[in-house]
Design a protein around this motif. Sequence first.
Motif, mmCIF file in Angstrom:
data_model
loop_
_atom_site.group_PDB
_atom_site.id
_atom_site.type_symbol
_atom_site.label_atom_id
_atom_site.label_comp_id
_atom_site.label_asym_id
_atom_site.label_seq_id
_atom_site.Cartn_x
_atom_site.Cartn_y
_atom_site.Cartn_z
ATOM 1 N N THR A 32 0.834 -1.208 0.000
ATOM 2 C CA THR A 32 0.000 0.000 0.000
ATOM 3 C C THR A 32 0.867 1.256 0.000
ATOM 4 O O THR A 32 0.599 2.209 -0.743
ATOM 5 N N VAL A 33 1.896 1.244 0.837
ATOM 6 C CA VAL A 33 2.763 2.427 0.909
ATOM 7 C C VAL A 33 3.437 2.642 -0.452
ATOM 8 O O VAL A 33 3.540 3.770 -0.936
ATOM 9 N N THR A 104 -4.692 -3.178 4.311
ATOM 10 C CA THR A 104 -5.760 -3.352 3.330
ATOM 11 C C THR A 104 -6.011 -4.846 3.158
ATOM 12 O O THR A 104 -5.210 -5.661 3.577
ATOM 13 N N ARG A 220 -6.385 -13.706 4.182
ATOM 14 C CA ARG A 220 -6.746 -12.542 3.386
ATOM 15 C C ARG A 220 -7.996 -12.871 2.577
ATOM 16 O O ARG A 220 -7.929 -13.127 1.381
ATOM 17 N N ASP A 332 15.020 2.055 4.367
ATOM 18 C CA ASP A 332 15.438 3.161 5.235
ATOM 19 C C ASP A 332 15.640 2.691 6.680
ATOM 20 O O ASP A 332 15.985 3.477 7.549
HETATM 21 N N1 LIG Z 1 10.142 3.083 7.099
HETATM 22 C C1 LIG Z 1 9.344 2.551 6.188
HETATM 23 N N2 LIG Z 1 8.337 1.758 6.591
HETATM 24 C C2 LIG Z 1 7.535 1.246 5.633
HETATM 25 C C3 LIG Z 1 7.706 1.513 4.252
HETATM 26 N N3 LIG Z 1 6.756 0.839 3.575
HETATM 27 C C4 LIG Z 1 6.025 0.189 4.499
HETATM 28 N N4 LIG Z 1 6.475 0.435 5.744
HETATM 29 C C5 LIG Z 1 5.995 -0.126 7.023
HETATM 30 O O1 LIG Z 1 5.315 -1.329 6.762
HETATM 31 C C6 LIG Z 1 3.960 -1.253 7.183
HETATM 32 C C7 LIG Z 1 3.086 -1.977 6.208
HETATM 33 O O2 LIG Z 1 3.067 -1.295 4.966
HETATM 34 P P1 LIG Z 1 1.821 -1.450 3.967
HETATM 35 O O3 LIG Z 1 2.190 -0.747 2.718
HETATM 36 O O4 LIG Z 1 0.558 -1.080 4.624
HETATM 37 O O5 LIG Z 1 1.886 -3.021 3.748
HETATM 38 P P2 LIG Z 1 0.919 -3.947 2.870
HETATM 39 O O6 LIG Z 1 1.798 -4.882 2.127
HETATM 40 O O7 LIG Z 1 -0.017 -3.112 2.069
HETATM 41 O O8 LIG Z 1 0.155 -4.740 4.031
HETATM 42 P P3 LIG Z 1 -1.364 -5.331 4.015
HETATM 43 O O9 LIG Z 1 -2.267 -4.226 3.632
HETATM 44 O O10 LIG Z 1 -1.528 -5.796 5.426
HETATM 45 O O11 LIG Z 1 -1.349 -6.460 3.029
HETATM 46 C C8 LIG Z 1 3.669 0.230 7.294
HETATM 47 O O12 LIG Z 1 2.632 0.460 8.217
HETATM 48 C C9 LIG Z 1 5.009 0.774 7.753
HETATM 49 O O13 LIG Z 1 5.188 0.559 9.134
HETATM 50 C C10 LIG Z 1 8.788 2.362 3.865
HETATM 51 O O14 LIG Z 1 9.030 2.660 2.691
HETATM 52 N N5 LIG Z 1 9.570 2.840 4.878
#
Ligand SMILES: Nc1nc2c(ncn2[C@@H]2O[C@H](COP(=O)(O)OP(=O)(O)OP(=O)(O)O)[C@@H](O)[C@H]2O)c(=O)[nH]1
Length: 458
Positions: A32-33, A104, A220, A332
Amino acid sequence: MQEGLNPMEKISDLFTTKLTIGVTGFSRSGKTVFIGALAQALVCADAWKQKTGQGPLAQFGPLERGQFRAARIRDDVHADTPQFPFRQVRDSLATHDAAWPQATEGISRLVLDLDYHTTGFYKRIKTLRIELIDYPGEWLVDLPMLEQSYAEWSEQALALAGTELRSSWSEPFFAQLGRLGTGEKFDEEQAIKLTGSWAGYLQQAADYGLSRNQPGRLLRPGALRNSPVLRLFPLPEVCRDSPFGKGMEKRFEEYKKKIIKPFFREHFKHIDRQIVMLDLLRVLQQGKQAFDEMVETFREVLPVFHYGRKNLIPWLGGTKISRLLFAATKGDHVTRGDRANLEQMVRRMLSLVDDRNELRSQVADYEVMTLASVRATEDRMTVKAPKREILYGRPAGEGKASQWDPGGLPLDMPPDWATVFFEFYRFEPPPMAEALSEGYPAINLGKALDYLIGEDLK
Ligand SMILES: Nc1nc2c(ncn2[C@@H]2O[C@H](COP(=O)(O)OP(=O)(O)OP(=O)(O)O)[C@@H](O)[C@H]2O)c(=O)[nH]1
Ligand SMILES: [Mg+2]
């Protein structure tokens, strides 16, 4: 072509080249990020046009060559499928008290139109439409089930559930199973209860960082939450001949036919480029068992990325994925010097996974990168000698930002676990005052995009 477009839009749609980019990885790996940050960076690219080599899209060739014009989010395309929550992600990150976006579930997509100049003598304006599809890596873990019978799958899943570490979480399931008679009738209430225990066990294993968790949809479920086809768990041989066992066997076949296969047919088959988000840092922190399972899971899943018609899933008619990027996320969280090590670790991990050299021979093209989609730390040096690199940021639970030493990444692969000293601080995003107009600071985001689509903007 899409409904609801005006005639001019319909005509321009005909001349738009389209690319589907799959974004996958296990829960919390950073999908997601990544999508939120990439879309924000593209929409804000204007701010960096005069500043080559800077900004979140540094190293994205078309921007640095001055070819890239603008990006637009297209809410009207695929209006009937769940849309990636772009605005929620932005509202959460681009505020004074920035916070990571919510987890998500299931699949979602974000469509962006990228306008650019062609490179030839006559500089025409063209549009490349990218569709970013966020789907859970947990769904790929189900793939080997297609090759198995219910009996085979049950034996394997129960044996795994009985291994050290996992056995403490699966105990309630086994206790419940022990009360199940060998001539049991099929009873939906019973199936619901046992599924609850099995899903609880899988969730604990996943929370710990273990990855071989099947059926993946229990973790999921997406839109299928509470649906009967997800009431599925393995049974030992003594229970499999009963009407209950036969009912479960039927459900297993249904799960393959109605859940696993449609995902591959409707979504996976159309993916042109793929990024796999790998949270290797968390796995390293969890230790040997999490690492070994990740290698094993990858070994089973990797063939899905084989290019062309002779891919692992013949009924699918092949995959189109011509570029596959393994991104070591949250880069990071390690010091500057260790970012190259992290990339190297992923490469070495992949060679452990790929002992038959299939990546080189069967995947069209692949690359490995360290990535931070949103950079939450700054690189600093200690003041006193011997000087060394450290991180400046605010881990969760801390009131303010300060300096942190995460330790070093192991250099051996597989790591010598007795000597691994790496601390994963969950850094919170810093306030990013210019995020709405400039995007979020990042590491290698532009480079990742360049690998995925750089050559398509010609
Ligand atoms: N420092 C840092 N933390 C990150 C970064 N990307 C993700 N995170 C950490 O990882 C967590 C999960 O990131 P998401 O992008 O929500 O992960 P996802 O894969 O979408 O996870 P689900 O929605 O549960 O499937 C975030 O809440 C942050 O704590 C990044 O680029 N830098
Ligand atoms: Mg997510």
